[in-house]
Design a protein around this motif. Structure first.
Motif, PDB file in Angstrom:
ATOM      1  N   GLN A  11       0.777  -1.186  -0.108  1.00 54.46           N
ATOM      2  CA  GLN A  11      -0.081  -0.128   0.156  1.00 54.46           C
ATOM      3  C   GLN A  11       0.784   1.289  -0.052  1.00 54.46           C
ATOM      4  OE1 GLN A  11      -2.403  -0.417   3.491  1.00 54.46           O
ATOM      5  NE2 GLN A  11      -3.465  -2.049   2.859  1.00 54.46           N
ATOM      6  N   TRP A  14      -2.202   7.530   0.741  1.00 53.58           N
ATOM      7  CA  TRP A  14      -3.193   7.622   2.021  1.00 53.58           C
ATOM      8  C   TRP A  14      -3.427   6.190   2.364  1.00 53.58           C
ATOM      9  CZ3 TRP A  14      -4.807   9.498   6.098  1.00 53.58           C
ATOM     10  CH2 TRP A  14      -6.041   9.208   6.656  1.00 53.58           C
ATOM     11  N   PRO A  15      -3.753   5.480   1.378  1.00 53.87           N
ATOM     12  CA  PRO A  15      -4.138   3.868   1.810  1.00 53.87           C
ATOM     13  C   PRO A  15      -2.962   2.958   2.665  1.00 53.87           C
ATOM     14  CG  PRO A  15      -4.937   4.278  -0.346  1.00 53.87           C
ATOM     15  CD  PRO A  15      -3.883   5.411  -0.030  1.00 53.87           C
ATOM     16  N   PHE A  17      -0.567   5.055   4.514  1.00 51.97           N
ATOM     17  CA  PHE A  17      -0.483   5.351   5.789  1.00 51.97           C
ATOM     18  C   PHE A  17      -1.881   5.190   6.696  1.00 51.97           C
ATOM     19  CE2 PHE A  17      -1.457   9.556   8.346  1.00 51.97           C
ATOM     20  CZ  PHE A  17      -0.374   9.551   9.204  1.00 51.97           C
ATOM     21  N   ARG A  18      -2.965   5.059   6.076  1.00 48.47           N
ATOM     22  CA  ARG A  18      -3.959   4.648   7.079  1.00 48.47           C
ATOM     23  C   ARG A  18      -3.868   3.281   7.461  1.00 48.47           C
ATOM     24  NH1 ARG A  18      -9.417   3.840   3.392  1.00 48.47           N
ATOM     25  NH2 ARG A  18      -7.919   2.125   2.703  1.00 48.47           N
ATOM     26  N   ALA A  19      -3.258   2.314   6.700  1.00 48.81           N
ATOM     27  CA  ALA A  19      -2.893   0.995   7.223  1.00 48.81           C
ATOM     28  C   ALA A  19      -2.209   0.958   8.379  1.00 48.81           C
ATOM     29  CB  ALA A  19      -2.441   0.134   6.016  1.00 48.81           C
ATOM     30  N   LEU A  21      -1.925   3.513  10.289  1.00 52.06           N
ATOM     31  CA  LEU A  21      -2.603   3.893  11.724  1.00 52.06           C
ATOM     32  C   LEU A  21      -3.336   2.989  12.318  1.00 52.06           C
ATOM     33  CD1 LEU A  21      -3.581   7.592  10.229  1.00 52.06           C
ATOM     34  CD2 LEU A  21      -1.856   7.038  11.823  1.00 52.06           C
ATOM     35  N   PHE A  22      -4.040   2.038  11.297  1.00 53.44           N
ATOM     36  CA  PHE A  22      -4.911   0.989  12.160  1.00 53.44           C
ATOM     37  C   PHE A  22      -3.982   0.046  12.667  1.00 53.44           C
ATOM     38  CE2 PHE A  22      -8.370   2.180   8.962  1.00 53.44           C
ATOM     39  CZ  PHE A  22      -9.181   2.246   9.619  1.00 53.44           C
ATOM     40  N   HIS A  23      -3.102  -0.374  11.990  1.00 59.28           N
ATOM     41  CA  HIS A  23      -2.168  -1.355  12.787  1.00 59.28           C
ATOM     42  C   HIS A  23      -1.530  -0.887  14.221  1.00 59.28           C
ATOM     43  CE1 HIS A  23      -2.123  -4.566  10.077  1.00 59.28           C
ATOM     44  NE2 HIS A  23      -1.673  -3.741   9.258  1.00 59.28           N
ATOM     45  N   TYR A  25      -3.282   1.615  16.039  1.00 62.10           N
ATOM     46  CA  TYR A  25      -4.392   1.608  17.025  1.00 62.10           C
ATOM     47  C   TYR A  25      -4.538   0.228  17.393  1.00 62.10           C
ATOM     48  CZ  TYR A  25      -9.186   1.317  18.352  1.00 62.10           C
ATOM     49  OH  TYR A  25     -10.374   1.098  18.757  1.00 62.10           O
ATOM     50  N   TYR A  55      -8.002  -0.334  -2.649  1.00 58.82           N
ATOM     51  CA  TYR A  55      -7.005   0.443  -1.969  1.00 58.82           C
ATOM     52  C   TYR A  55      -5.692  -0.329  -1.789  1.00 58.82           C
ATOM     53  CZ  TYR A  55      -9.111  -2.784   1.549  1.00 58.82           C
ATOM     54  OH  TYR A  55      -9.635  -3.860   2.035  1.00 58.82           O
ATOM     55  N   GLU A 128     -15.008  -0.747  -1.839  1.00 63.65           N
ATOM     56  CA  GLU A 128     -13.898  -1.375  -1.607  1.00 63.65           C
ATOM     57  C   GLU A 128     -13.552  -2.500  -2.675  1.00 63.65           C
ATOM     58  OE1 GLU A 128     -13.047  -5.006   1.894  1.00 63.65           O
ATOM     59  OE2 GLU A 128     -14.993  -4.500   1.654  1.00 63.65           O
TER      60      GLU A 128
END
Length: 165
Positions: A11, A14-15, A17-19, A21-23, A25, A55, A128
């Motif tokens: 990835q 943004w996708p 970076f989002r991944a 952040l989720f990891h 969290y 994504y 998705e």
């Protein structure tokens, strides 16, 4: 470069970076994460069902995370319903469990084979899933991910299941 590090299937932007952040969290919320992936095999057509996310690059096996209070089989059924309009007509067969160390060292994936299923209509693109469909084993999309190819080799080529996704 090892197949696990193939940058074409990572990835970015943004996708990606989002991944991350989720990891991060989930690292704070859970000691370990568990996911499921499955290979739906249409024996008559000698074909498997693959998806291409909006994504993440590449064609891959459907699946996703196991939510709190959900069994692996429930998560698998939910993911296949959402990602492929596929329901299981018999229990899926657990083939192997893998450590997915691409983004983290604490994510495990339960991998299932599904040979008894029904699909009431083809999956249409959405936010998705960019594309989805059945592909003959000898005519897979060029951008099939390395992990998907490894699972195919383990199920149909007699290769020993790797401990790693």
């Amino acid at each position: 470069m090892t197949p696990d590090r193939d940058k074409r299937f990572r990835q970015t932007g943004w996708p990606g970076f989002r991944a991350i952040l989720f990891h991060k969290y989930f690292l704070l919320r859970r000691a370990m994460t568990v996911g499921v992936r499955g290979m739906v095999f249409d024996r008559e057509a000698n074909a498997i069902f693959l998806i291409r996310h909006t994504y993440v690059p590449g064609w891959q096996l459907p699946g996703g995370g196991v939510e709190l209070g959900e069994t692996c089989e429930q998560a698998l059924g939910r993911e296949f319903s959402e990602e492929g309009n596929i329901v299981f007509t018999a229990p899926p067969l657990l083939k192997s469990i893998h450590l997915n160390r691409v983004n983290t060292r604490r994510d495990h994936v339960a991998f299932y084979l599904i040979e008894n299923f029904a699909q009431d209509r083809p999956k249409q693109p959405d936010r998705e899933i960019a594309e989805a469909g059945f592909f003959a084993l000898d005519a897979l999309p060029e951008a099939t991910t390395p992990a998907t190819k490894r699972r195919i080799g383990e199920v149909f080529g007699g290769e020993v299941a790797s401990g790693y996704w």
